[in-house]
Design a protein around this motif. Structure first.
Motif, mmCIF file in Angstrom:
data_model
loop_
_atom_site.group_PDB
_atom_site.id
_atom_site.type_symbol
_atom_site.label_atom_id
_atom_site.label_comp_id
_atom_site.label_asym_id
_atom_site.label_seq_id
_atom_site.Cartn_x
_atom_site.Cartn_y
_atom_site.Cartn_z
ATOM 1 N N PRO A 2 0.830 -1.213 0.000
ATOM 2 C CA PRO A 2 0.000 0.000 0.000
ATOM 3 C C PRO A 2 0.860 1.256 0.000
ATOM 4 N N ASN A 3 0.422 2.253 -0.753
ATOM 5 C CA ASN A 3 1.135 3.525 -0.826
ATOM 6 C C ASN A 3 0.088 4.631 -0.880
ATOM 7 N N THR A 4 -0.145 5.260 0.250
ATOM 8 C CA THR A 4 -1.221 6.252 0.323
ATOM 9 C C THR A 4 -0.917 7.506 -0.478
ATOM 10 N N ALA A 5 0.306 7.623 -1.015
ATOM 11 C CA ALA A 5 0.670 8.822 -1.780
ATOM 12 C C ALA A 5 0.048 8.849 -3.182
ATOM 13 N N TRP A 6 -0.438 7.714 -3.688
ATOM 14 C CA TRP A 6 -1.061 7.736 -5.017
ATOM 15 C C TRP A 6 -2.244 8.701 -5.026
ATOM 16 N N PRO A 7 -2.314 9.591 -6.031
ATOM 17 C CA PRO A 7 -3.493 10.448 -6.127
ATOM 18 C C PRO A 7 -4.686 9.670 -6.683
ATOM 19 N N ASN A 8 -5.873 10.241 -6.565
ATOM 20 C CA ASN A 8 -7.045 9.620 -7.198
ATOM 21 C C ASN A 8 -7.041 9.970 -8.682
ATOM 22 N N LEU A 9 -6.837 8.950 -9.516
ATOM 23 C CA LEU A 9 -6.774 9.162 -10.967
ATOM 24 C C LEU A 9 -7.918 8.438 -11.670
ATOM 25 N N HIS A 10 -8.946 8.014 -10.893
ATOM 26 C CA HIS A 10 -10.045 7.245 -11.492
ATOM 27 C C HIS A 10 -10.857 8.081 -12.468
ATOM 28 N N ASN A 11 -11.247 7.434 -13.572
ATOM 29 C CA ASN A 11 -11.997 8.093 -14.649
ATOM 30 C C ASN A 11 -13.378 7.466 -14.805
ATOM 31 N N LEU A 12 -14.370 8.316 -15.051
ATOM 32 C CA LEU A 12 -15.720 7.854 -15.379
ATOM 33 C C LEU A 12 -16.108 8.468 -16.720
ATOM 34 N N TYR A 13 -16.437 7.605 -17.694
ATOM 35 C CA TYR A 13 -16.785 8.044 -19.047
ATOM 36 C C TYR A 13 -18.285 7.847 -19.236
ATOM 37 N N LEU A 14 -19.013 8.918 -19.524
ATOM 38 C CA LEU A 14 -20.472 8.860 -19.608
ATOM 39 C C LEU A 14 -20.949 9.402 -20.943
ATOM 40 N N ALA A 15 -21.518 8.551 -21.771
ATOM 41 C CA ALA A 15 -22.061 9.013 -23.045
ATOM 42 C C ALA A 15 -23.063 7.993 -23.549
ATOM 43 N N ALA A 16 -24.006 8.465 -24.368
ATOM 44 C CA ALA A 16 -24.957 7.560 -25.010
ATOM 45 C C ALA A 16 -24.186 6.612 -25.932
ATOM 46 N N SER A 17 -24.853 5.542 -26.354
ATOM 47 C CA SER A 17 -24.217 4.563 -27.230
ATOM 48 C C SER A 17 -23.664 5.248 -28.480
ATOM 49 N N GLY A 18 -22.446 4.930 -28.864
ATOM 50 C CA GLY A 18 -21.817 5.546 -30.024
ATOM 51 C C GLY A 18 -21.196 6.900 -29.737
ATOM 52 N N GLY A 19 -21.265 7.326 -28.481
ATOM 53 C CA GLY A 19 -20.714 8.633 -28.109
ATOM 54 C C GLY A 19 -19.200 8.680 -28.104
ATOM 55 N N GLY A 20 -18.593 7.496 -27.933
ATOM 56 C CA GLY A 20 -17.132 7.446 -27.978
ATOM 57 C C GLY A 20 -16.468 7.046 -26.669
ATOM 58 N N LYS A 21 -17.216 6.389 -25.780
ATOM 59 C CA LYS A 21 -16.632 5.992 -24.487
ATOM 60 C C LYS A 21 -15.454 5.036 -24.672
ATOM 61 N N SER A 22 -15.666 3.995 -25.466
ATOM 62 C CA SER A 22 -14.588 3.013 -25.645
ATOM 63 C C SER A 22 -13.389 3.676 -26.316
ATOM 64 N N GLN A 23 -13.669 4.552 -27.269
ATOM 65 C CA GLN A 23 -12.576 5.275 -27.940
ATOM 66 C C GLN A 23 -11.850 6.199 -26.971
ATOM 67 N N ALA A 24 -12.581 6.834 -26.083
ATOM 68 C CA ALA A 24 -11.953 7.743 -25.117
ATOM 69 C C ALA A 24 -10.974 6.971 -24.239
ATOM 70 N N ILE A 25 -11.322 5.733 -23.885
ATOM 71 C CA ILE A 25 -10.410 4.901 -23.092
ATOM 72 C C ILE A 25 -9.201 4.514 -23.953
ATOM 73 N N LYS A 26 -9.494 4.057 -25.191
ATOM 74 C CA LYS A 26 -8.397 3.617 -26.069
ATOM 75 C C LYS A 26 -7.426 4.744 -26.373
ATOM 76 N N GLN A 27 -7.954 5.960 -26.500
ATOM 77 C CA GLN A 27 -7.100 7.086 -26.889
ATOM 78 C C GLN A 27 -6.548 7.848 -25.681
ATOM 79 N N ASN A 28 -6.858 7.383 -24.484
ATOM 80 C CA ASN A 28 -6.360 8.068 -23.285
ATOM 81 C C ASN A 28 -4.850 7.842 -23.154
ATOM 82 N N ASP A 32 -0.630 -3.988 -6.870
ATOM 83 C CA ASP A 32 0.670 -3.824 -6.204
ATOM 84 C C ASP A 32 0.949 -2.323 -6.152
ATOM 85 N N GLY A 33 0.947 -1.780 -4.941
ATOM 86 C CA GLY A 33 1.079 -0.332 -4.758
ATOM 87 C C GLY A 33 2.361 0.286 -5.285
ATOM 88 N N ARG A 34 3.318 -0.527 -5.745
ATOM 89 C CA ARG A 34 4.539 0.040 -6.347
ATOM 90 C C ARG A 34 4.312 0.438 -7.800
#
Ligand SMILES: Nc1ncnc2c1ncn2[C@@H]1O[C@H](COP(=O)(O)OP(=O)(O)O)[C@@H](O)[C@H]1O
Ligand SMILES: [Mg+2]
Length: 212
Positions: A5-31, A100-102
């Motif tokens: 565990p390493n509490t120094a990690w920042p919160n980098l979680h992402n939530l992608y919200l769009a209607a079907s065909g909006g580009g959610k999967s692409q947004a992940i692929k192109q991130n 693995d927190g490393r």
């Protein structure tokens, strides 16, 4: 169990919200925050949208994840078997144990609404991954078309919201949940997102046209 565990990690979680065909999967692929080479990537990818090694048997998936973790190298592994809530809970538990927190582990979750029984509390193993994964290096990328059907915990635990095209009835609620102006949402086209980090103004992001 998740290690180092390493509490120094920042919160980098992402939530992608769009209607079907909006580009959610692409947004992940192109991130670009997910390195193309050498990253640890594990995906809930029932529709096989991602370039990962897919498994549909629990023992085979678990073995592959374990040996990938032991290798000390990057990996891209995905689940493309049963898509029910029980299986998702098993997936989340296994992924949490592999952390693995490393090192960072990118966790892609496609169509989260399909494995969200209610808009209330997140299911236990997914909730653990959301709340406790960060200090073990987890970076979640969760995509959903129906933002109204997923747990509020997801909104609060993800510091990065990607808001794409929305069904008309969802615009105002999404605007409130992600703190972006409704008029900006109404002006979006497929492959366009409002990228909102907690505490910062939204930034418009245009994705590239997907290749074949
Ligand atoms: N391989 C591809 N070739 C061409 N167009 C694509 C490809 N993949 C996706 N698209 C288009 O890109 C847009 C976004 O797709 P996608 O990211 O899959 O949306 P979502 O995940 O939000 O349903 C859609 O309009 C889709 O038709
Ligand atoms: Mg998709």
């Amino acid at each position: 169990m998740a290690i180092n565990p390493n509490t120094a990690w920042p919160n980098l979680h992402n939530l992608y919200l769009a209607a079907s065909g909006g580009g959610k999967s692409q947004a992940i692929k192109q991130n670009k925050e997910i390195p193309a080479q050498g990253a640890r990537v594990v995906a809930w990818d029932v529709d096989e949208d991602h370039n990962v090694r897919h498994f549909d048997s629990r023992p085979a998936f678990a073995r592959a994840l374990l040996s990938a973790c032991k290798s000390g190298r990057g990996f891209r592994i995905g689940w493309a078997g049963a898509g029910d809530v029980g299986t998702f809970e098993w997936f989340c538990q296994l992924v949490f144990a592999a952390l693995d927190g490393r090192v960072k582990t990118h966790v892609l979750i496609e169509e989260l609404a399909d494995v969200s029984p209610s808009a209330g509390k997140a299911t236990p193993a997914f909730g653990q991954l959301l709340r406790r994964g960060r200090k073990y290096g987890a970076v979640i990328h969760a995509a959903s078309q129906r933002g109204t059907e997923i747990s509020k915990t997801v909104y609060t635990q993800c510091s990065r919201h990607w808001v794409g095209i929305q069904e008309g009835v969802d615009v105002d609620r999404m605007a409130r949940l992600c703190a972006v102006p409704p008029d900006l949402i109404k002006g979006l086209k497929p492959l366009q997102f409002l990228y909102k980090e907690a505490g910062k103004p939204p930034v418009k992001r245009q994705l590239n046209k997907p290749g074949k």
